[in-house]
Write a protein that holds these residues in place. Structure first.
Motif: not given
Length: 809
Positions: A212-236
């Protein structure tokens, strides 16, 4: 469609709790059905309609129940003496007895035990029995001796021996962990006595384990990229939530389907990979457009317009991915068809969730949709300083660079991807076996010990089925053998019976004449004497291309024997079954590739009203998928720089599945980038702005690219991260899928869509958007950009496109 999606988006925003509760109820209901109805997945890759499967039917007809041996849970225990010793010592023989005894005492569910026991004791007895039996049948002593020697379970130097048995379960996939534990305990008993003991065979394969770590790692990296994209934790948070809901529902449906359909155990893994990737990306596109529209519109209207414009692109992109995956049905391979359909359904659910749950979450968050701003990211101010403003985006700078040197960019892309495609010529395909397992596994080591002691072909046995019901007594080829049986004064055999027996012996002799066959011998004859089984051991191993060529030679020889004798010949066995699957998959690839590329070109013609845009998109895809193939072959098959522990042929269905997934995802980025370009071109009436230094096509490419580049870059990085995270899985073929899909997206998003496509548009000029008038009239019109919807807002000067939508957050 844009109008319909606008109403759906604004309604979902205003009726947020209805939408959220509805998805929760659906997820819970389908999840409950899955828990009640689901059945185990299978590891089988068998397909119908192949020569080897047809031969199994013949085998079952003449030898009832024998066809089950192809998928039987056979286990091989292999022993090697300590260095400098042989197994013929009292200590080694006693240790082998203890290993065998432990299995006998603790595994009561075993059968096919004729060759199970201490090989030092039973092998000589079996060889003597074979010799006596064959000489009594009138076979030459030399032939009988060779057959007996071939069945030896102890190597000539006495250092390696093996024994074999079958666990009495429905199939090799039904072996339980408790049964594996008994075998592992037996191995350890022998090792403690100083022997090297390994186990392999279909009945001792490692169970499919998914971390299950693969999905967790993928989602974690996606969350970081979304934060960088929107500059917002809520939007991510929102795209991650929608992706998890979509994948959860898709998996629940998949598990429920196992009640009626037998699914391969790689099916859910691939569906999760694709579902997570597209689920995050589709929500990201809508959320990004919402942020832009929210600056001038109310919440419901911004959500509606974002769903009507970006959502239209999501629908088209999702439809393209869906078609590419569902089109795997044309390969006419059952397990691949279900893989494609499962992934396609997961993509469909991701689209529906993105179009409804994303605006509902925006309604739930309201004015806090972009709360939790991260200082210094996406233009946010640092501390109490001023908000950081970038005069020009990186995307704008890049596309202007491409505009200056489009020819150079095209040359670099074509040459670099072309060079990376070259290793595809070395592509080898196979299905998982002991010889493709990791070097450090007991399965791989048992197969290597068997090859060391008895030759490579011991791991790749083939089985010929000879049906001699229609054997020709007048056959010149059989005449000497028939005369030898009927000329004896005491003989009572009829010419037809003699022809049947002679066809068996003739086949054995012909097969043994092949250079690449180590040995062939008659191992069974049907009760009525009309059919026989002939075991064939090639000189090469299961993963060797030479074995495939040997199997083809045997089939060609079988046809010649059939023409000469009247008997029908079939070739089967696990090796032949896997070979047929691999070749069926390889043969289906050109047709599949032609269908999906051709269909996509037609769809892109309809959407973009252009001849050149679809052609460039299709050719670019071929470059990107070719490069992904090439590097995958170089790393995972050829072992480049020792990056992988066990280089091996690629799993047979990886190439065709990679084509489908990469193609569908490639069209995603094509749609999201080029729609923004065409949107600007159409809205400007095919003319550039008065103060612009560019012509209309150049301006549309630069403006459209600048608007879409950031979000497409984020989407591509997220998708790559999700795929690459699956390299963390323990099974090699899942690792290869993650690696290959990640490369495919990398090359297609950044080399093709963000470099080759804009460069080609700059060079083509107005020809980019040219289409013959007759074709333009013939094709249906689809407003995928939502241009008419946007014009309504601008022309009316109103902040509402629907009088029923009150202005509120």
């Amino acid at each position: 469609m844009a109008e319909l999606l606008y109403r759906l988006g604004s309604w979902s925003f205003l009726n947020k709790w209805k939408v959220i509760i509805a998805w929760v109820i659906i997820l819970g209901g389908v999840g409950g059905a899955a828990a009640t109805l689901m059945k185990p997945f299978t590891s089988e890759f068998a397909i119908s309609g192949t020569p080897s499967i047809d031969a199994i039917s013949q085998l079952d007809e003449k030898f009832p129940g024998a066809g089950e041996t192809v998928n039987a849970a056979t286990v091989n225990l292999v022993f090697e003496a300590p260095e400098g010793q042989t197994l013929n010592t009292p200590q080694s023989s006693a240790a082998i007895d203890q290993v065998v005894g432990h299995v006998e005492d603790n595994l009561t569910e075993i059968r096919d035990t004729e060759r199970f026991g201490n090989p030092l004791k039973i092998s000589p007895e079996l060889q003597r029995m074979v010799f006596d039996q064959e000489t009594s049948m009138g076979l030459p002593e030399e032939t009988a001796r060779n057959d007996a020697q071939n069945l030896s379970m102890v190597s000539e130097d006495g250092t390696i021996a093996y024994t074999t048995f079958t666990i009495d379960v429905e199939s090799a996939q039904a072996v339980t962990q408790e049964q594996r534990d008994v075998i592992n305990e037996a191995l350890q008993i022998g090792r403690d006595q100083g022997l090297r003991v390994e186990a392999g065979g279909p009945g001792f394969g490692d169970p499919i384990v998914v971390n299950s770590t693969s999905e967790i790692i993928g989602l974690a990296i996606a969350f970081v990229v979304l934060v960088i994209t929107f500059g917002s934790l809520a939007a991510a948070v929102m795209p991650v939530v929608t992706a998890v809901v979509g994948v959860g529902l898709g998996m629940a449906l998949l598990f429920t389907a196992t009640h009626w359909v037998e699914l391969n155990d790689t099916t859910p893994v691939l569906a999760v990979m694709i579902g997570l990737a597209v689920g995050i990306d589709y929500s990201l596109f809508i959320l990004s457009r919402y942020r832009a529209e929210r600056q001038r519109l109310s919440g419901p209207e911004a959500a509606g317009l974002a769903t009507g414009t970006a959502g239209s692109s999501v629908v088209f992109a999702g439809a393209t991915v869906f078609v590419a995956l569902a089109a795997l049905v044309i390969a006419n391979i059952e397990f691949l068809t279900w893989m494609g359909l499962a992934a396609a359904v997961t993509v469909l659910i991701a689209v529906l969730v993105a179009l409804t749950l994303t605006p509902a979450l925006l309604g739930l968050f309201g004015s806090k949709a972009f709360a939790g701003r991260v200082p210094g990211v996406a233009g946010n101010r640092r501390g109490r300083g001023k908000r950081r403003r970038m005069p020009e985006t990186m995307g704008a700078r890049w596309v202007k660079f491409v505009h200056r040197v489009p020819g150079l960019v095209i040359a670099v892309v074509i040459l670099s991807l072309g060079v990376m495609t070259l290793p595809v010529s070395k592509l080898e395909m196979a299905l998982p076996s002991d010889m493709t397992s990791n070097y450090d596994t007991t399965q791989r080591q048992s197969a290597e010990l068997m090859a060391k002691g008895f030759g490579e072909g011991i791991n790749a046995p083939l089985l010929m089925i000879v049906n001699a019901e229609n054997a020709n007594p007048e056959s010149p080829a059989l005449a000497p053998l028939i005369d030898a049986q009927t000329s004896r004064p005491e003989s009572t055999i009829s010419p037809q019976e003699a022809a049947q027996t002679s066809s068996f012996l003739y086949t054995v002799g012909q097969v043994n004449s092949l250079v690449d066959v180590k040995h062939a011998q008659l191992i069974a004859q049907s009760e009525d004497g009309t059919a026989a089984q002939i075991a064939v051991w090639p000189r090469s191993g299961p993963a060797d291309q030479q074995t495939v060529e040997t199997a083809h030679s045997l089939r060609s020889l079988g046809q010649q024997i059939s023409d000469a004798t009247g008997a029908s010949i079939g070739l089967t066995g696990l090796t032949a079954v896997q070979m047929d699957i691999t070749e069926r998959l390889a043969g289906a690839m050109p047709l599949y590739l032609g269908v999906v590329v051709g269909l996509a070109i037609v769809l892109l013609l309809i959407v973009f009203r252009s001849i050149m845009v679809p052609i460039v998109a299709g050719l670019g895809f071929l470059l990107s998928v070719g490069a992904a193939f090439g590097l995958t072959v170089l790393v995972w098959q050829e072992g480049l720089w020792g990056l992988v522990p066990t280089p091996a042929p690629l799993i047979s269905f990886m190439p065709i599945f990679l084509i489908g997934v990469t193609f569908g995802l490639a069209m995603d980025y094509q749609v999201f980038l080029v729609t923004r370009m065409r949107e600007h071109f159409v809205r400007g009436g095919g003319r550039s702005r008065r103060d612009s230094v560019y012509n209309a096509v150049e301006e549309s490419v630069i403006v459209g690219f600048s608007r879409a580049a950031r979000v497409v870059t984020a989407a591509a990085i997220i998708m790559i991260a999700v795929f690459v995270a699956f390299i963390n899985q323990p099974l090699p073929f899942i690792q290869i899928f993650g690696f290959a899909l990640g490369l495919g997206v990398l090359f297609d998003a950044f080399f093709i869509r963000m470099a080759l496509v804009p460069a080609a548009m700059f060079l083509l000029g107005r020809a980019t958007w040219w289409m013959p008038r007759w074709m333009d009239k013939l094709l249906p019109a689809i407003d995928i950009e939502g241009t008419k919807l946007e014009e309504r807002f601008e022309q009316s000067g109103s902040t509402r496109a629907s009088t029923s939508a009150p202005k509120k957050d």
